[in-house]
Design an enzyme around this catalytic site. Structure first.
Site, PDB file in Angstrom:
ATOM      1  N   HIS A 122      -6.772 -47.077 -18.279  1.00 26.00           N
ATOM      2  CA  HIS A 122      -6.832 -46.896 -16.826  1.00 26.00           C
ATOM      3  C   HIS A 122      -7.155 -45.441 -16.506  1.00 26.00           C
ATOM      4  CE1 HIS A 122      -4.924 -50.845 -16.827  1.00 26.00           C
ATOM      5  NE2 HIS A 122      -5.297 -50.946 -15.562  1.00 26.00           N
ATOM      6  N   ASP A 165     -10.479 -49.233 -16.203  1.00 22.98           N
ATOM      7  CA  ASP A 165     -10.298 -49.871 -14.910  1.00 22.98           C
ATOM      8  C   ASP A 165      -9.962 -48.794 -13.889  1.00 22.98           C
ATOM      9  OD1 ASP A 165     -10.798 -52.271 -16.077  1.00 22.98           O
ATOM     10  OD2 ASP A 165      -8.846 -53.176 -15.656  1.00 22.98           O
TER      11      ASP A 165
END
Length: 211
Positions: free
Chosen positions: A180, A30
């Site tokens: 992430h 992400d």
């Protein structure tokens, strides 16, 4: 996901893992913003010949178009994480839902000259059943995850040891892994992490290979 089963999600073209005995991993990131680690992550993926997916928001396309172009050029999937990262489970109207999705699509095409591939990840994994239906109606696969860890606090990054303790024992066949790209720790461990998973007999597949 919560208590949602793979069969329930499959009705809406949604996944949190692949149900398989094969040692395959779908690696996803992400990318809410860029803070200097994504290019190192891309270097490691290139070294290991791993195709990953990066779920981006509008801000990322605005601030880091060259990195997005590199993702595309190196064969990674760039997915739709919505334009402004709202709680999509609070959005009930099809018009508002579609606006978040298509605004991101339009910006991606403006930046890269290509159409966005139809993979959608709701911000924070928050969704409603109607959201799943809306995404499916727009031609999207909704992609959750089966393995993640707390890696997103910039000022409270896990140690490398903590990261390995979370990520190595919990890997499983068909895992969709969420990391992430804003994580300094992830950028530091990724080469060794991929090596360890490879030594455990795992191979990496693109989301485009989901059944």
């Amino acid at each position: 996901m919560g208590n949602a089963t793979a069969d329930y999600l499959a009705k809406y073209n949604a996944y949190y893992m692949e149900e398989t005995d094969e040692k395959v991993i779908y690696l996803t990131f992400d990318a809410g913003y860029e803070n200097g680690y994504t290019e190192k992550i891309l270097d490691v993926l290139k070294k290991h010949e791993v195709t990953a997916a990066f779920f981006v928001v509008g801000n990322y396309l605005e601030t880091s178009p060259d990195i997005v172009k590199r993702m595309v050029a190196e064969g990674h999937v760039v997915g739709n994480h919505t334009y402004s990262h709202p709680d999509m489970s609070e959005i009930a109207s099809e018009e508002a839902f579609e606006a978040e999705i298509t605004k991101l699509e339009d910006k991606f095409e403006e930046v890269t000259g290509e159409k966005l591939k139809k993979f959608y990840r709701p911000p924070q994994g928050k969704y409603s059943e109607s959201n799943l239906k809306m995404a499916d109606a727009l031609g999207y696969k909704t992609v959750f995850w089966s393995l993640a860890y707390v890696d997103w606090y910039e000022s409270d990054q896990p140690t490398e040891e903590e990261a390995f303790e979370k990520l190595i024992p919990r890997i499983h066949p068909g895992a969709i892994v969420l990391l992430h790209s804003t994580s300094k720790t992830n950028s530091q461990i990724l080469d060794e992490l991929l090596t360890k998973w490879e030594e455990m007999g795992y191979e990496f597949k693109s989301l485009e290979e989901l059944p």
